[in-house]
Write an enzyme that holds these catalytic residues in place. Structure first.
Site, PDB file in Angstrom:
ATOM      1  N   GLU A 176       0.824  -1.213   0.000  1.00 25.80           N
ATOM      2  CA  GLU A 176       0.000   0.000   0.000  1.00 25.80           C
ATOM      3  C   GLU A 176       0.859   1.264   0.000  1.00 25.80           C
ATOM      4  O   GLU A 176       0.362   2.353  -0.260  1.00 25.80           O
ATOM      5  CB  GLU A 176      -0.967  -0.003   1.198  1.00 25.80           C
ATOM      6  N   SER A 226       8.385  -8.702   5.241  1.00 27.46           N
ATOM      7  CA  SER A 226       9.135  -8.912   6.485  1.00 27.46           C
ATOM      8  C   SER A 226       8.889 -10.318   7.023  1.00 27.46           C
ATOM      9  O   SER A 226       7.866 -10.953   6.721  1.00 27.46           O
ATOM     10  CB  SER A 226       8.683  -7.876   7.515  1.00 27.46           C
ATOM     11  N   CYS A 281      16.596  -6.657   0.608  1.00 30.21           N
ATOM     12  CA  CYS A 281      16.764  -7.847   1.431  1.00 30.21           C
ATOM     13  C   CYS A 281      18.119  -8.484   1.177  1.00 30.21           C
ATOM     14  O   CYS A 281      18.492  -9.428   1.863  1.00 30.21           O
ATOM     15  CB  CYS A 281      15.642  -8.842   1.154  1.00 30.21           C
TER      16      CYS A 281
HETATM   17  P1  NAD Z   1       5.824  -5.929   5.114  1.00 32.80           P
HETATM   18  O1  NAD Z   1       5.951  -7.297   5.656  1.00 32.80           O
HETATM   19  O2  NAD Z   1       5.469  -4.842   6.042  1.00 32.80           O
HETATM   20  O3  NAD Z   1       4.691  -5.886   3.961  1.00 32.80           O
HETATM   21  C1  NAD Z   1       4.681  -6.835   2.931  1.00 32.80           C
HETATM   22  C2  NAD Z   1       3.233  -7.046   2.501  1.00 32.80           C
HETATM   23  O4  NAD Z   1       2.488  -7.513   3.609  1.00 32.80           O
HETATM   24  C3  NAD Z   1       2.565  -5.761   2.019  1.00 32.80           C
HETATM   25  O5  NAD Z   1       1.839  -6.025   0.853  1.00 32.80           O
HETATM   26  C4  NAD Z   1       1.673  -5.383   3.196  1.00 32.80           C
HETATM   27  O6  NAD Z   1       0.479  -4.742   2.793  1.00 32.80           O
HETATM   28  C5  NAD Z   1       1.353  -6.705   3.837  1.00 32.80           C
HETATM   29  N1  NAD Z   1       1.148  -6.583   5.294  1.00 32.80           N
HETATM   30  C6  NAD Z   1       1.720  -5.690   6.134  1.00 32.80           C
HETATM   31  N2  NAD Z   1       1.302  -5.902   7.406  1.00 32.80           N
HETATM   32  C7  NAD Z   1       0.451  -6.937   7.367  1.00 32.80           C
HETATM   33  C8  NAD Z   1      -0.299  -7.645   8.365  1.00 32.80           C
HETATM   34  N3  NAD Z   1      -0.269  -7.300   9.642  1.00 32.80           N
HETATM   35  N4  NAD Z   1      -1.051  -8.686   7.971  1.00 32.80           N
HETATM   36  C9  NAD Z   1      -1.114  -9.052   6.677  1.00 32.80           C
HETATM   37  N5  NAD Z   1      -0.423  -8.409   5.693  1.00 32.80           N
HETATM   38  C10 NAD Z   1       0.356  -7.379   6.025  1.00 32.80           C
HETATM   39  O7  NAD Z   1       7.175  -5.611   4.326  1.00 32.80           O
HETATM   40  P2  NAD Z   1       7.640  -4.228   3.689  1.00 32.80           P
HETATM   41  O8  NAD Z   1       7.983  -3.284   4.790  1.00 32.80           O
HETATM   42  O9  NAD Z   1       6.702  -3.797   2.623  1.00 32.80           O
HETATM   43  O10 NAD Z   1       8.973  -4.693   2.929  1.00 32.80           O
HETATM   44  C11 NAD Z   1      10.223  -4.759   3.541  1.00 32.80           C
HETATM   45  C12 NAD Z   1      10.515  -6.152   4.023  1.00 32.80           C
HETATM   46  O11 NAD Z   1      10.466  -7.067   2.929  1.00 32.80           O
HETATM   47  C13 NAD Z   1      11.908  -6.294   4.599  1.00 32.80           C
HETATM   48  O12 NAD Z   1      11.842  -7.099   5.736  1.00 32.80           O
HETATM   49  C14 NAD Z   1      12.685  -6.985   3.494  1.00 32.80           C
HETATM   50  O13 NAD Z   1      13.816  -7.708   3.917  1.00 32.80           O
HETATM   51  C15 NAD Z   1      11.640  -7.868   2.939  1.00 32.80           C
HETATM   52  N6  NAD Z   1      11.947  -8.311   1.593  1.00 32.80           N
HETATM   53  C16 NAD Z   1      12.352  -9.607   1.446  1.00 32.80           C
HETATM   54  C17 NAD Z   1      12.711 -10.073   0.205  1.00 32.80           C
HETATM   55  C18 NAD Z   1      13.186 -11.484   0.024  1.00 32.80           C
HETATM   56  O14 NAD Z   1      13.331 -11.899  -1.099  1.00 32.80           O
HETATM   57  N7  NAD Z   1      13.437 -12.234   1.081  1.00 32.80           N
HETATM   58  C19 NAD Z   1      12.633  -9.218  -0.902  1.00 32.80           C
HETATM   59  C20 NAD Z   1      12.191  -7.908  -0.724  1.00 32.80           C
HETATM   60  C21 NAD Z   1      11.843  -7.466   0.544  1.00 32.80           C
END
Ligand code: NAD
Length: 484
Positions: A176, A226, A281
Site C-alpha cells: 500500500e 518482512s 533484502c
Molecule cells: P511488510 O511485511 O510490512 O509488507 C509486505 C506485505 O504484507 C505488504 O503487501 C503489506 O500490505 C502486507 N502486510 C503488512 N502488514 C500486514 C499484516 N499485519 N497482515 C497481513 N499483511 C500485512 O514488508 P515491507 O515493509 O513492505 O517490505 C520490507 C521487508 O520485505 C523487509 O523485511 C525486506 O527484507 C523484505 N523483503 C524480502 C525479500 C526477500 O526476497 N526475502 C525481498 C524484498 C523485501
C-alpha cells in the site's frame, strides 16, 4: 495530488469501489502524491470470481501461445523504461539509476518466462515395450502474489510472468506504500495482449492479505515482505491448505578477511549497504571484520562519506522508518558502539520534508546488541570484530535469518570454506549483493523463507504448477504383466 486516486484493476480495467483510503507519499519530499484504497474481502471475492472465469480459456492455450504476451510485454517494458523508472523513484524514493536497474531486472525476469516452453517441458520415457510414462505440468488455477514496498516494479515481476505464462490467473496485492507501479504493469500487460481477467490488482493492507489467505478459490500464494508477516501469511495460508512460499526479511553478513582486495571490498560493501538506501533484502548489514582489517575499514569510511543523500542516495520509505533506523543507532551508541559515519538527520536542500538517512557505519558492535540481530532496513552497516574465520562463521551462523552471506578474500580455500559453511541461501565471493541472475533462482534459508522452492527462475516452475504422471500403452500384445 500529482496522481489520481489508485483504483483496483479487474477484468482488464480499473474499477471503482466504496473504500477508505491511505495517503501515498513521495519519500523524497514528504508530499502526498496519491491515495490508495483499502479494499475489502468482497473485493477479493470479486477478483477471484473474475480470475476463475478467465482460467479455463487461458490455461488451455498452449504455453508457446501464452508466452507471446510476455515477448510483447518485455518490449513494452523497454519502450516505457523511463516512465516506469520515474514512477518507481517517485513512490519508493530510490534514485533514478536504481529504479532503472529495477526495470531492467523486470525485463530479465520476463525473458526467463519467455523461455518456459523450452525449460518447463515435461518428461517422457518408454518404460516397457509400447508403454510410456510421461510427466506433464498443469497450472494450479487462481493464485496470488503479495509484494513489499522496496521493489514496486521488480518484485511483482518476480511472480507475474512465470505464474501467468505457466497458465495461472493471478491476483496481485502490492504494498500500500507503493501502489502506482502495479497499475502501469497491468496496463502494459493488457497492451501486450493479456486476456481480461488473467491479472487482477487488489490494493490494500492486512484485510486484503487475510482475505487472500482465507479464500477457498485461491490455490497458491507467494509473499515477499518482512519475516513477521511472512510467518503470519505462511501459517494462515497453509492452515487453509494452500501452497505458500513466503520470503521474509534478512540480516546479511559480509565476512572480510585481512587478505581481501581493499578497493574491491570497501567499494562493494558500501554499495551494498547504501544502494536503494539499504532497503534491500540483499543489502550488507553486518561486516564481520576478521583480525587486521583496519586498512579496509578506513577506505570503507572514505567511500561512505562520498555518498550524498539527495544526490547518489535516495530517502527511506517513511518518517517512521527513519525514526526506527535512528533508534537502532542511538541504542548501539549508548551501549558503547562507535559511530564511524553518522548519517542521521541530513539536510537535503529543497527537500527538507523527505525521509532522509545518510550512510551510517557503526563499529565495535557486539553480537548481543539489537542492531546486530534485527533487520534495520536502512543505509546502516555495523562492524563486528572477529578473531578468526571460524569465529566469523559462528557469528554469521547464529543469525536467525539466512538470505545472503558474502566473503571478501583473495584465497580460494577460504572462499570455498565460507561457501560451504555460511547458513544462507545466496552466497557471494567478493560480491556485495549476490543476487543470482536468471535462470538461477532467488531464495534464502532459515527465517528468510518459509515454504519449499524458490521464487524466480527454474525453482519457481515447481511452485506454480502441479504435475500429472501419465502411463499409456499402445501395443498389440495382449500379455498380462505388471504394467497391465
Ligand atoms: P511488510 O511485511 O510490512 O509488507 C509486505 C506485505 O504484507 C505488504 O503487501 C503489506 O500490505 C502486507 N502486510 C503488512 N502488514 C500486514 C499484516 N499485519 N497482515 C497481513 N499483511 C500485512 O514488508 P515491507 O515493509 O513492505 O517490505 C520490507 C521487508 O520485505 C523487509 O523485511 C525486506 O527484507 C523484505 N523483503 C524480502 C525479500 C526477500 O526476497 N526475502 C525481498 C524484498 C523485501
Amino acid at each position: 495530488m500529482k496522481y489520481p486516486e489508485v483504483r483496483n484493476y479487474m477484468a482488464g480495467d480499473y474499477v471503482d469501489g466504496d473504500h477508505d483510503y491511505l495517503d501515498v507519499y513521495n519519500p523524497a519530499d514528504g508530499t502526498v502524491i496519491s491515495k490508495v484504497p483499502l479494499s475489502s474481502r468482497e473485493d477479493v471475492d470479486r477478483a477471484v470470481a473474475v480470475a476463475q472465469a478467465a482460467f479455463p480459456a487461458w490455461s488451455s492455450l498452449p504455453i508457446k501461445e501464452r508466452v507471446q504476451v510476455f515477448f510483447r510485454y518485455r518490449s513494452l517494458l523497454e519502450r516505457d523504461i523511463e516512465e516506469l523508472a520515474a514512477l518507481v523513484t517517485e513512490e519508493n524514493g530510490k534514485i533514478y539509476s536504481e529504479a532503472r536497474a529495477e526495470v531492467l531486472k523486470a525485463m530479465e525476469l520476463t525473458e526467463f518466462a519467455c523461455s518456459l516452453p523450452q525449460i518447463a517441458s515435461g518428461e517422457v520415457l518408454e518404460v516397457s515395450r509400447g508403454v510410456e510414462c510421461r510427466i506433464e505440468r498443469f497450472p494450479l488455477g487462481v493464485v496470488a502474489s503479495i509484494t513489499p514496498f522496496n521493489f514496486p516494479n521488480m518484485v511483482p515481476n518476480w511472480t507475474i510472468p512465470n505464474a501467468i505464462a505457466l497458465g495461472n490467473c493471478l491476483i496481485l496485492k502490492p504494498s500500500e506504500m507503493v501502489p502506482l507501479s502495479a497499475g502501469k504493469i497491468a496496463e502494459l500487460l493488457k497492451e501486450a495482449g493479456l486476456p481480461e481477467g488473467v491479472l487482477q490488482v487488489v490494493h490494500g493492507g492486512k484485510d486484503v492479505v487475510e482475505a487472500i489467505c482465507d479464500h477457498s478459490g485461491i490455490e497458491a500464494i507467494s509473499f515477499v515482505g518482512s519475516t513477521k508477516i511472512a510467518k503470519l501469511v505462511y501459517r494462515r495460508g497453509t492452515a487453509n491448505l494452500k501452497r505458500v512460499l513466503a520470503l521474509g526479511g534478512a540480516k546479511n553478513h559480509l565476512i572480510v578477511m585481512p587478505d581481501a582486495d581493499t578497493e574491491m571490498a570497501s567499494s562493494n560493501i558500501v554499495a551494498s549497504m547504501s544502494g536503494c538506501a539499504g532497503q534491500r533484502c540483499m543489502a550488507a548489514s553486518v561486516m564481520v571484520a576478521v583480525s587486521s582489517t583496519d586498512h579496509i575499514i578506513e577506505r570503507l569510511v572514505e567511500h561512505a562519506k562520498s555518498i550524498v543523500p539527495g544526490d547518489n542516495l535516495g530517502p527511506v520509505i517513511s518518517a517512521e522508518a527513519r525514526e526506527r533506523i535512528a533508534g537502532y543507532v542511538a541504542e548501539a551508541q549508548a551501549k558503547g558502539a562507535k559511530i564511524l559515519v553518522d548519517g542521521r538527520n541530513p539536510v537535503v536542500k529543497g527537500k527538507e520534508g523527505g525521509f532522509w538517512v545518510g550512510p551510517t557505519i557503526v563499529d565495535g558492535v557486539t553480537p548481543d546488541m539489537r542492531i546486530a540481530q534485527e533487520e534495520v532496513f536502512g543505509p546502516v552497516l555495523v562492524i563486528i570484530r572477529a578473531t578468526g574465520l571460524d569465529d566469523a562463521l559462528a557469528i554469521e551462523n547464529a543469525s536467525p535469518y539466512g538470505n545472503a552471506a558474502s566473503v571478501f578474500t583473495e584465497s580460494g580455500a577460504t572462499a570455498r570454506h565460507v561457501m560451504e559453511r555460511a547458513s544462507a541461501g545466496m552466497i557471494g565471493v567478493n560480491v556485495g549483493v549476490p543476487v543470482p541472475r536468471e535462470p538461477f533462482s532467488f531464495g534464502g534459508w532459515n527465517e528468510s523463507r518459509f515454504g519449499v522452492g524458490d521464487i524466480t527462475g527454474k525453482g519457481s516452475i515447481e511452485f506454480w504448477t502441479k504435475s500429472k504422471k501419465m502411463t499409456t500403452k499402445w501395443n498389440r500384445e495382449h500379455g498380462i504383466n505388471w504394467m497391465s
